[in-house]
Design a protein around this motif. Structure first.
Motif, PDB file in Angstrom:
ATOM      1  N   GLN A  23     128.517  46.360  63.285  1.00 56.10           N
ATOM      2  CA  GLN A  23     128.849  46.324  61.880  1.00 56.10           C
ATOM      3  C   GLN A  23     129.377  44.788  61.517  1.00 56.10           C
ATOM      4  O   GLN A  23     128.768  44.503  60.476  1.00 56.10           O
ATOM      5  CB  GLN A  23     129.983  47.623  61.304  1.00 56.10           C
ATOM      6  N   TYR A  24     130.074  44.394  62.273  1.00 58.26           N
ATOM      7  CA  TYR A  24     130.620  42.959  61.632  1.00 58.26           C
ATOM      8  C   TYR A  24     129.413  42.081  61.859  1.00 58.26           C
ATOM      9  O   TYR A  24     129.214  41.123  60.972  1.00 58.26           O
ATOM     10  CB  TYR A  24     131.664  42.522  62.835  1.00 58.26           C
ATOM     11  N   SER A  25     128.545  42.129  62.950  1.00 55.50           N
ATOM     12  CA  SER A  25     127.306  41.418  63.020  1.00 55.50           C
ATOM     13  C   SER A  25     126.541  41.640  62.051  1.00 55.50           C
ATOM     14  O   SER A  25     126.036  40.381  61.432  1.00 55.50           O
ATOM     15  CB  SER A  25     126.685  41.545  64.306  1.00 55.50           C
ATOM     16  N   LYS A  26     126.473  42.774  61.528  1.00 57.41           N
ATOM     17  CA  LYS A  26     125.367  42.938  60.504  1.00 57.41           C
ATOM     18  C   LYS A  26     125.844  42.307  59.294  1.00 57.41           C
ATOM     19  O   LYS A  26     125.030  41.760  58.554  1.00 57.41           O
ATOM     20  CB  LYS A  26     125.127  44.490  60.233  1.00 57.41           C
ATOM     21  N   GLY A  27     127.187  42.446  58.834  1.00 58.93           N
ATOM     22  CA  GLY A  27     127.642  41.743  57.715  1.00 58.93           C
ATOM     23  C   GLY A  27     127.708  40.325  57.871  1.00 58.93           C
ATOM     24  O   GLY A  27     127.540  39.692  56.695  1.00 58.93           O
ATOM     25  N   TYR A  28     128.010  39.739  59.096  1.00 61.57           N
ATOM     26  CA  TYR A  28     127.857  38.353  59.124  1.00 61.57           C
ATOM     27  C   TYR A  28     126.548  37.793  58.734  1.00 61.57           C
ATOM     28  O   TYR A  28     126.379  36.790  58.435  1.00 61.57           O
ATOM     29  CB  TYR A  28     128.399  37.870  60.636  1.00 61.57           C
ATOM     30  N   LYS A  29     125.535  38.486  59.335  1.00 66.76           N
ATOM     31  CA  LYS A  29     124.110  38.178  59.499  1.00 66.76           C
ATOM     32  C   LYS A  29     124.042  38.073  57.717  1.00 66.76           C
ATOM     33  O   LYS A  29     123.095  37.297  57.122  1.00 66.76           O
ATOM     34  CB  LYS A  29     123.375  39.178  60.213  1.00 66.76           C
ATOM     35  N   LEU A  30     124.302  39.339  57.170  1.00 69.97           N
ATOM     36  CA  LEU A  30     123.935  39.590  55.738  1.00 69.97           C
ATOM     37  C   LEU A  30     124.529  38.287  54.845  1.00 69.97           C
ATOM     38  O   LEU A  30     124.023  37.750  53.963  1.00 69.97           O
ATOM     39  CB  LEU A  30     124.370  40.832  55.157  1.00 69.97           C
ATOM     40  N   ALA A  31     125.669  38.115  55.116  1.00 76.63           N
ATOM     41  CA  ALA A  31     126.379  36.996  54.313  1.00 76.63           C
ATOM     42  C   ALA A  31     125.585  35.719  54.665  1.00 76.63           C
ATOM     43  O   ALA A  31     125.739  34.747  53.808  1.00 76.63           O
ATOM     44  CB  ALA A  31     127.881  36.795  55.143  1.00 76.63           C
ATOM     45  N   GLN A  32     125.319  35.545  56.003  1.00 76.83           N
ATOM     46  CA  GLN A  32     124.667  34.096  56.191  1.00 76.83           C
ATOM     47  C   GLN A  32     123.413  34.190  55.445  1.00 76.83           C
ATOM     48  O   GLN A  32     122.955  32.995  55.062  1.00 76.83           O
ATOM     49  CB  GLN A  32     124.481  34.064  57.656  1.00 76.83           C
ATOM     50  N   THR A  33     122.512  35.227  55.526  1.00 75.82           N
ATOM     51  CA  THR A  33     121.196  35.182  54.604  1.00 75.82           C
ATOM     52  C   THR A  33     121.559  34.856  53.311  1.00 75.82           C
ATOM     53  O   THR A  33     120.919  34.133  52.730  1.00 75.82           O
ATOM     54  CB  THR A  33     120.575  36.590  54.834  1.00 75.82           C
ATOM     55  N   ALA A  77     121.425  31.183  48.559  1.00 72.74           N
ATOM     56  CA  ALA A  77     122.143  30.496  47.548  1.00 72.74           C
ATOM     57  C   ALA A  77     121.880  28.817  47.703  1.00 72.74           C
ATOM     58  O   ALA A  77     121.805  28.297  46.637  1.00 72.74           O
ATOM     59  CB  ALA A  77     123.666  30.784  47.764  1.00 72.74           C
ATOM     60  N   VAL A  78     122.163  28.725  48.848  1.00 75.16           N
ATOM     61  CA  VAL A  78     121.816  26.973  49.132  1.00 75.16           C
ATOM     62  C   VAL A  78     120.428  26.812  48.707  1.00 75.16           C
ATOM     63  O   VAL A  78     120.229  25.783  47.933  1.00 75.16           O
ATOM     64  CB  VAL A  78     121.953  26.782  50.592  1.00 75.16           C
ATOM     65  N   VAL A  79     119.361  27.496  48.879  1.00 75.26           N
ATOM     66  CA  VAL A  79     117.800  27.202  48.659  1.00 75.26           C
ATOM     67  C   VAL A  79     118.010  27.153  47.093  1.00 75.26           C
ATOM     68  O   VAL A  79     117.369  26.400  46.563  1.00 75.26           O
ATOM     69  CB  VAL A  79     116.922  28.256  49.300  1.00 75.26           C
ATOM     70  N   GLN A  80     118.573  28.153  46.438  1.00 71.71           N
ATOM     71  CA  GLN A  80     118.609  28.128  44.869  1.00 71.71           C
ATOM     72  C   GLN A  80     119.085  26.956  44.217  1.00 71.71           C
ATOM     73  O   GLN A  80     118.879  26.346  43.448  1.00 71.71           O
ATOM     74  CB  GLN A  80     119.264  29.399  44.465  1.00 71.71           C
ATOM     75  N   ALA A  81     120.307  26.640  45.095  1.00 68.01           N
ATOM     76  CA  ALA A  81     121.067  25.376  44.446  1.00 68.01           C
ATOM     77  C   ALA A  81     120.153  24.256  44.554  1.00 68.01           C
ATOM     78  O   ALA A  81     120.133  23.300  43.561  1.00 68.01           O
ATOM     79  CB  ALA A  81     122.574  25.120  45.204  1.00 68.01           C
ATOM     80  N   GLU A  82     119.617  23.961  45.606  1.00 65.01           N
ATOM     81  CA  GLU A  82     118.806  22.732  46.022  1.00 65.01           C
ATOM     82  C   GLU A  82     117.551  22.906  45.016  1.00 65.01           C
ATOM     83  O   GLU A  82     117.072  21.852  44.394  1.00 65.01           O
ATOM     84  CB  GLU A  82     118.237  22.813  47.420  1.00 65.01           C
ATOM     85  N   LYS A  83     116.946  24.096  44.677  1.00 61.33           N
ATOM     86  CA  LYS A  83     115.910  24.203  43.748  1.00 61.33           C
ATOM     87  C   LYS A  83     116.287  23.488  42.177  1.00 61.33           C
ATOM     88  O   LYS A  83     115.785  22.903  41.657  1.00 61.33           O
ATOM     89  CB  LYS A  83     115.506  25.457  43.593  1.00 61.33           C
ATOM     90  N   GLN A  84     117.553  24.147  41.966  1.00 62.06           N
ATOM     91  CA  GLN A  84     118.165  23.660  40.841  1.00 62.06           C
ATOM     92  C   GLN A  84     118.388  22.194  40.486  1.00 62.06           C
ATOM     93  O   GLN A  84     118.167  21.545  39.431  1.00 62.06           O
ATOM     94  CB  GLN A  84     119.402  24.616  40.351  1.00 62.06           C
ATOM     95  N   ALA A  85     118.921  21.753  41.537  1.00 63.34           N
ATOM     96  CA  ALA A  85     119.155  20.220  41.792  1.00 63.34           C
ATOM     97  C   ALA A  85     117.897  19.556  41.715  1.00 63.34           C
ATOM     98  O   ALA A  85     117.993  18.341  40.902  1.00 63.34           O
ATOM     99  CB  ALA A  85     119.991  20.101  42.902  1.00 63.34           C
TER     100      ALA A  85
END
Length: 159
Positions: free
Chosen positions: A27-37, A42-50
């Motif tokens: 469950q921790y691994s799933k949560g970590y992977k979800l948070a990482q995804t 969010a990083v991709v979206q921020a780069e697009k906005q920039a």
């Protein structure tokens, strides 16, 4: 209670503990992977906005640059026109003075003196006019460049 039942109880407890630990780790691994995804999204979206903001600022700067160039061209045209007008009026004024001076001059020496004075004043005025034209042109260019810089700064502040 017998030792056998105690060992079985401990084994069941250990197996249950190990099973729960494995389940928690998954469950921790799933949560970590979800948070990482989510973070990567969010990083991709921020780069697009920039990139979008950068593109908009670049387009605004290009528009300001074109407008500045057009204004500089208009200033140069106006300067040439004003210089032409000044030279024409100065030539007409000196021609009128020359005619008056030659009409009044009775001797050749007096006409030569009048010619020399008129030429000297014409050259002096021409030199002063050229210097004034250079200073005025540079002042106009600096003003336009300053206004373009202020507009670019104001656009950058609104973003």
């Amino acid at each position: 209670m017998s030792i056998k039942s105690g060992v079985i109880g401990v084994a069941i407890a250990a197996a249950l503990f190990f099973g729960l630990h494995m389940y928690g780790a998954k469950q921790y691994s799933k949560g970590y992977k979800l948070a990482q995804t989510e973070h990567m999204a969010a990083v991709v979206q921020a780069e697009k906005q920039a990139r979008k903001i950068e593109r908009e600022l670049t387009e605004k700067m290009e528009v300001l640059d074109r407008e500045t160039q057009q204004k500089l061209e208009q200033v140069a045209i106006a300067e040439r026109s004003a210089a032409d007008e000044r030279v024409r009026s100065a030539a007409e004024e000196y021609a009128a003075r020359y005619r008056r001076a030659t009409a009044l001059a009775t001797a050749t020496a007096e006409r030569e003196a009048a010619d020399t004075a008129i030429r000297m004043f014409a050259e002096l005025l021409g030199g002063l006019d050229e210097a004034a034209e250079v200073y005025a042109a540079e002042a106009d260019r600096r003003r336009i460049a300053g206004l373009a810089c202020e507009a670019a700064y104001a656009n950058a502040q609104t973003q």
